[in-house]
Design a protein around this motif. Structure first.
Motif, PDB file in Angstrom:
ATOM      1  N   TYR A   1      38.592  -4.068  66.188  1.00 18.53           N
ATOM      2  CA  TYR A   1      39.191  -3.009  67.002  1.00 18.53           C
ATOM      3  C   TYR A   1      38.835  -3.186  68.481  1.00 18.53           C
ATOM      4  N   LEU A   2      37.578  -3.511  68.758  1.00 16.23           N
ATOM      5  CA  LEU A   2      37.170  -3.691  70.156  1.00 16.23           C
ATOM      6  C   LEU A   2      37.895  -4.864  70.799  1.00 16.23           C
ATOM      7  N   GLU A   3      38.105  -5.943  70.028  1.00 16.48           N
ATOM      8  CA  GLU A   3      38.863  -7.088  70.548  1.00 16.48           C
ATOM      9  C   GLU A   3      40.321  -6.702  70.799  1.00 16.48           C
ATOM     10  N   LEU A   4      40.912  -5.972  69.869  1.00 14.85           N
ATOM     11  CA  LEU A   4      42.290  -5.504  70.068  1.00 14.85           C
ATOM     12  C   LEU A   4      42.389  -4.622  71.311  1.00 14.85           C
ATOM     13  N   LYS A   5      41.432  -3.732  71.466  1.00 16.79           N
ATOM     14  CA  LYS A   5      41.419  -2.817  72.607  1.00 16.79           C
ATOM     15  C   LYS A   5      41.287  -3.585  73.926  1.00 16.79           C
TER      16      LYS A   5
ATOM     17  N   SER B   1      47.684   5.065  58.512  1.00 17.97           N
ATOM     18  CA  SER B   1      46.357   4.823  59.072  1.00 17.97           C
ATOM     19  C   SER B   1      45.645   3.810  58.199  1.00 17.97           C
ATOM     20  N   PHE B   2      44.719   3.082  58.793  1.00 18.01           N
ATOM     21  CA  PHE B   2      43.919   2.114  58.071  1.00 18.01           C
ATOM     22  C   PHE B   2      42.620   1.910  58.824  1.00 18.01           C
ATOM     23  N   VAL B   3      41.652   1.355  58.140  1.00 17.69           N
ATOM     24  CA  VAL B   3      40.333   1.155  58.719  1.00 17.69           C
ATOM     25  C   VAL B   3      40.209  -0.300  59.161  1.00 17.69           C
ATOM     26  N   LEU B   4      39.770  -0.495  60.402  1.00 15.01           N
ATOM     27  CA  LEU B   4      39.537  -1.838  60.947  1.00 15.01           C
ATOM     28  C   LEU B   4      38.050  -2.033  61.178  1.00 15.01           C
ATOM     29  N   PRO B   5      37.581  -3.257  61.031  1.00 14.83           N
ATOM     30  CA  PRO B   5      36.196  -3.518  61.430  1.00 14.83           C
ATOM     31  C   PRO B   5      36.047  -3.232  62.926  1.00 14.83           C
ATOM     32  N   GLU B   6      34.909  -2.708  63.309  1.00 10.20           N
ATOM     33  CA  GLU B   6      34.711  -2.299  64.694  1.00 10.20           C
ATOM     34  C   GLU B   6      34.910  -3.445  65.681  1.00 10.20           C
ATOM     35  N   ASP B   7      34.397  -4.632  65.354  1.00  5.97           N
ATOM     36  CA  ASP B   7      34.541  -5.751  66.284  1.00  5.97           C
ATOM     37  C   ASP B   7      35.997  -6.156  66.469  1.00  5.97           C
TER      38      ASP B   7
END
Length: 75
Positions: A15-19, A7-13
């Motif tokens: 993650y939203l782009e990846l999603k 697991s790792f932490v991604l910046p929210e923006d």
């Protein structure tokens, strides 16, 4: 060879782009992350950085005009 869970932490923006892209491509975020890692490790190490260093490292006698002449100002 088995799978390893991490697991790792991604910046929210990010993650939203990846999603968003995952949905467009009908893939999972996990699949995109794996593809990105595979692409990253398949490239030779440092190739682009060496090129950028070569272009942007000052050289005796070179001036900003020389860089503009060869369109290096956008690197």
């Amino acid at each position: 060879m088995g799978n390893i869970k991490t697991s790792f932490v991604l910046p929210e923006d990010l993650y939203l782009e990846l999603k968003r892209r995952a949905a467009e491509e009908r893939k999972t975020v996990r699949d995109l992350v794996i593809e990105a890692i595979l692409e990253y490790i398949s490239k030779p190490r440092g190739g682009r950085k060496k090129l950028i260093d070569l272009i942007t490292t000052p050289y005796q006698g070179a001036s900003p005009e020389d860089y503009r002449e060869y369109n290096y100002e956008d690197v």
